[in-house]
Design a protein around this motif. Structure first.
Motif, PDB file in Angstrom:
ATOM      1  N   UNK A  40       0.892  -1.168   0.026  1.00 57.14           N
ATOM      2  CA  UNK A  40      -0.286  -0.021  -0.125  1.00 57.14           C
ATOM      3  C   UNK A  40       0.880   1.492  -0.002  1.00 57.14           C
ATOM      4  N   UNK A  41       0.414   2.485  -0.197  1.00 54.61           N
ATOM      5  CA  UNK A  41       0.927   3.722  -0.282  1.00 54.61           C
ATOM      6  C   UNK A  41       1.090   4.315   1.050  1.00 54.61           C
ATOM      7  N   UNK A  42       0.615   3.722   2.384  1.00 58.17           N
ATOM      8  CA  UNK A  42       0.750   4.410   3.544  1.00 58.17           C
ATOM      9  C   UNK A  42       1.788   4.012   4.074  1.00 58.17           C
ATOM     10  N   UNK A  43       2.382   4.637   5.309  1.00 58.40           N
ATOM     11  CA  UNK A  43       3.393   4.169   6.129  1.00 58.40           C
ATOM     12  C   UNK A  43       2.643   3.167   7.091  1.00 58.40           C
ATOM     13  N   UNK A  44       3.703   2.429   7.920  1.00 57.68           N
ATOM     14  CA  UNK A  44       2.978   1.460   8.786  1.00 57.68           C
ATOM     15  C   UNK A  44       2.235   2.202   9.869  1.00 57.68           C
ATOM     16  N   UNK A  45       1.220   1.506  10.415  1.00 58.29           N
ATOM     17  CA  UNK A  45       0.301   2.266  11.303  1.00 58.29           C
ATOM     18  C   UNK A  45      -1.116   1.529  11.374  1.00 58.29           C
ATOM     19  N   UNK A  46      -2.004   2.114  12.300  1.00 61.16           N
ATOM     20  CA  UNK A  46      -3.293   1.446  12.567  1.00 61.16           C
ATOM     21  C   UNK A  46      -4.076   2.877  12.448  1.00 61.16           C
ATOM     22  N   UNK A  47      -5.048   2.616  11.635  1.00 63.71           N
ATOM     23  CA  UNK A  47      -6.008   3.874  11.498  1.00 63.71           C
ATOM     24  C   UNK A  47      -7.185   3.495  11.786  1.00 63.71           C
ATOM     25  N   UNK A  48      -7.887   3.688  12.989  1.00 67.76           N
ATOM     26  CA  UNK A  48      -9.193   3.450  13.292  1.00 67.76           C
ATOM     27  C   UNK A  48     -10.048   4.589  13.170  1.00 67.76           C
ATOM     28  N   UNK A  49     -11.493   4.260  13.670  1.00 65.07           N
ATOM     29  CA  UNK A  49     -12.532   5.332  13.620  1.00 65.07           C
ATOM     30  C   UNK A  49     -12.781   5.661  12.022  1.00 65.07           C
ATOM     31  N   UNK A  50     -12.271   4.885  11.035  1.00 65.05           N
ATOM     32  CA  UNK A  50     -12.237   5.254   9.618  1.00 65.05           C
ATOM     33  C   UNK A  50     -13.810   4.864   9.287  1.00 65.05           C
ATOM     34  N   UNK A  51     -14.281   5.908   8.070  1.00 66.24           N
ATOM     35  CA  UNK A  51     -15.434   5.518   7.639  1.00 66.24           C
ATOM     36  C   UNK A  51     -15.440   5.271   6.138  1.00 66.24           C
ATOM     37  N   UNK A  52     -15.840   3.955   5.848  1.00 66.29           N
ATOM     38  CA  UNK A  52     -15.608   3.571   4.475  1.00 66.29           C
ATOM     39  C   UNK A  52     -16.554   4.127   3.426  1.00 66.29           C
ATOM     40  N   UNK A  53     -16.251   4.174   2.162  1.00 69.39           N
ATOM     41  CA  UNK A  53     -17.174   4.974   1.321  1.00 69.39           C
ATOM     42  C   UNK A  53     -18.705   4.551   1.468  1.00 69.39           C
ATOM     43  N   UNK A  54     -18.959   3.256   1.937  1.00 69.63           N
ATOM     44  CA  UNK A  54     -20.524   3.066   2.220  1.00 69.63           C
ATOM     45  C   UNK A  54     -20.930   3.936   3.326  1.00 69.63           C
ATOM     46  N   UNK A  55     -20.080   4.433   4.226  1.00 72.30           N
ATOM     47  CA  UNK A  55     -20.696   4.902   5.509  1.00 72.30           C
ATOM     48  C   UNK A  55     -20.119   3.940   6.573  1.00 72.30           C
ATOM     49  N   UNK A  56     -19.920   2.872   6.473  1.00 72.63           N
ATOM     50  CA  UNK A  56     -19.647   1.884   7.519  1.00 72.63           C
ATOM     51  C   UNK A  56     -18.312   2.328   8.262  1.00 72.63           C
ATOM     52  N   UNK A  57     -18.116   2.140   9.512  1.00 73.77           N
ATOM     53  CA  UNK A  57     -17.066   2.487  10.253  1.00 73.77           C
ATOM     54  C   UNK A  57     -15.961   1.158  10.017  1.00 73.77           C
ATOM     55  N   UNK A  58     -14.736   1.656  10.219  1.00 75.45           N
ATOM     56  CA  UNK A  58     -13.863   0.479  10.524  1.00 75.45           C
ATOM     57  C   UNK A  58     -12.468   0.645  10.897  1.00 75.45           C
ATOM     58  N   UNK A  59     -11.553   0.035  10.455  1.00 72.61           N
ATOM     59  CA  UNK A  59     -10.008   0.069  10.811  1.00 72.61           C
ATOM     60  C   UNK A  59      -9.181  -0.277   9.667  1.00 72.61           C
TER      61      UNK A  59
END
Length: 99
Positions: A40-59
């Motif tokens: 992936x294009x990101x650095x190492x880490x955990x991103x929580x409290x994301x909202x996916x394009x459908x509106x569903x939350x996640x990590x």
């Protein structure tokens, strides 16, 4: 805290990508995605409290390339990020459909 988890893929001891869902006590299903840094294009880490394009939350978690992605790794990282002490693996929704 106890929580439920479901994996979309048949898990092996060293996956390149893991996706599934988790549900914290009394909550809605949320989606998790784990990849290696090389994927992936990101650095190492955990991103929580994301909202996916459908509106569903996640990590989303991006792990170092030398870390094996398997049930134990995913469960441990999710436990640390979400404060879960015990996981129950269940048949849950397909994360791709939720996402």
């Amino acid at each position: 805290m106890k929580a439920e988890i479901t994996f979309d893929l048949i898990m092996t001891e060293d996956m390149s990508f893991v996706e599934g869902c988790y549900r914290l006590a009394g909550g809605a299903w949320e989606v998790f995605v784990f990849t290696h840094l090389r994927c992936g294009p990101y650095g190492v880490g955990v991103w929580k409290d994301l909202t996916w394009s459908s509106g569903v939350k996640g990590l989303n978690a991006v792990m170092p390339a030398e870390i094996k992605l398997n049930k134990a790794t995913v469960s441990n990282v999710l436990s640390q990020a979400l404060g879960v002490t015990e996981w129950f693996e269940v048949r849950g929704p397909d994360s791709i459909m939720l996402r």
